[in-house]
Design an enzyme around this catalytic site. Structure first.
Site, PDB file in Angstrom:
ATOM      1  CG  HIS A 101      37.280  30.420 -66.720  1.00  0.00           C
ATOM      2  ND1 HIS A 101      36.027  30.313 -67.286  1.00  0.00           N
ATOM      3  CD2 HIS A 101      38.169  30.094 -67.687  1.00  0.00           C
ATOM      4  CE1 HIS A 101      36.166  29.940 -68.553  1.00  0.00           C
ATOM      5  NE2 HIS A 101      37.450  29.800 -68.820  1.00  0.00           N
ATOM      6  CB  CYS A 137      37.574  32.611 -70.216  1.00  0.00           C
ATOM      7  SG  CYS A 137      37.301  31.528 -71.615  1.00  0.00           S
ATOM      8  CG  ASN A 173      36.036  27.341 -71.169  1.00  0.00           C
ATOM      9  OD1 ASN A 173      35.291  28.273 -70.845  1.00  0.00           O
ATOM     10  ND2 ASN A 173      37.300  27.504 -71.477  1.00  0.00           N
TER      11      ASN A 173
END
Ligand code: ACO
Length: 323
Positions: free
Chosen positions: A250, A113, A280
């Site tokens: 993020h 990520c 996500n």
């Protein structure tokens, strides 16, 4: 001083949207639980036969068009992904060939990520060192392929997608007026492997494996590390939180995003949030959020934009960009 100046961005999401209610028909969960704990309402899932490189290619074509450049202008592709098409070669080389780019180098990086921030930092260093002049930095993922669809604690959290930015090396005059990447900060801590990992790989099990996460532990590290790395990257430039126009974090969890924004003293309308629509998307989440806020007119030329992300490794980082 050479600066890596943003010339354009692009993004792509697979067509299929899966709502929380649809997931609740497959695993023991509910729209209410997912929304309250994460802010997620839906995610996009890649079609059968639609790979990370396909999503990356579409985002890249849009970024090039937005920049007014051609593939032949590029001499670097850095593609951040934890879900490559194949173990090798790099998915970036598939994108390179599909774009028709023949100059320079294309390679993948793996920081889950945090991958997009790592990608920006690597491309920025290469542009500053004269190793390339025009770079495409891509974050692209098909996390749906590495999810355990029977594990409600993880399968509801992720989605597929891709985003890209075009950076060009240009002569800057000096801070704080310069456009481009002003500073980066990267970190990792391999001791935290067991709280977020995939339980397979070509060398260890000869399988792809599935994502495993201790969400609560990741959450704790995310809040602490994001706050520290954001302070670090600002300190490198002498700029402060009050100078920021936008935080583009993020997109893992609305509560982590809100917490970081609050600690920086930003108002909620200075924080770009797409986790509700995209969930996500790992390395793709920051460029997807960036593209959303650029194309809807929020992020404008000259704005000071802070990117930050954390993921498996643990690996985390931040980049400060004058758009
Ligand atoms: N639906 C309903 N209940 C659920 C679900 C679900 N989908 N998932 C878990 N639960 C249950 C658990 O079983 C637990 O039940 P119990 O109390 O009876 O044992 C309860 O809900 C609470 O579970 P927790 O895990 O404690 O819930 P928490 O409030 O911590 O939220 C979450 C979980 C959303 C995962 C949160 O911890 C989080 O967002 N963590 C950070 C994740 C992250 O930032 N990842 C970024 C990196 S990702 C990458 O790098 C690939």
């Amino acid at each position: 001083m050479i600066r890596s100046v943003v010339h354009g961005c692009g993004a792509y999401l697979p067509q299929r949207v899966v709502t929380n209610d649809e997931l609740a028909r497959k695993v023991d969960t509910s729209d209410e639980w997912i929304r309250q704990r994460t802010g997620i309402r839906q995610r996009h899932i890649a079609a059968e036969g639609e790979f990370t490189s396909h999503l990356a290619l579409k985002a890249s074509e849009r970024a090039l068009a937005h920049a007014g450049l051609k593939a032949s202008d590029l001499d670097l592709i850095v593609l951040a992904t934890a879900t490559p098409d194949e173990t090798f070669p790099a998915t970036a080389t598939r994108v390179q060939s599909a774009l028709g780019m023949t100059n320079g180098a294309a390679f993948d990086i793996q920081a889950v990520c945090a991958g997009f921030v790592y990608g920006i930092s690597i491309a920025d260093s290469m542009l500053k060192n004269g190793l390339a002049s025009t770079a495409l930095v891509i974050g692209a993922e098909t996390f749906s392929r590495i999810l355990d669809w029977t594990d409600r604690a993880t399968c509801v959290l992720f989605g597929d997608g891709a985003g890209a930015v075009v950076l060009k090396a240009e002569e800057g005059k000096g801070l704080p007026a310069d456009r481009g990447v002003l500073a980066n900060a990267l970190h990792s801590d391999g001791r935290q492997h067991d709280i977020l990992y995939v339980d397979g790989g070509p060398s260890s099990t000869r399988t792809t494996g599935l994502l495993r996460m201790e969400g609560k532990e990741v959450f704790k590290h995310a809040v602490v590390n994001m706050t520290a790395v954001v302070a670090e990257v600002l300190e490198k430039t002498g700029l402060g939180p009050g100078d920021l126009d936008w935080l583009v974090p993020h997109q893992a969890n609305k509560r982590i995003i809100d917490g970081t924004g609050r600690k920086l003293g930003l108002s909620s309308d200075q924080v770009v949030v797409t986790v509700d629509k995209h969930a996500n998307t790992s390395a793709a989440s920051i460029p997807l959020a960036l593209d959303t806020a650029v194309k809807d007119g929020r992020i404008k030329k000259g704005n000071l934009v802070l990117l930050e992300g954390i993921g498996g490794g643990l690996a985390w980082g931040a980049s400060l960009i004058r758009w």
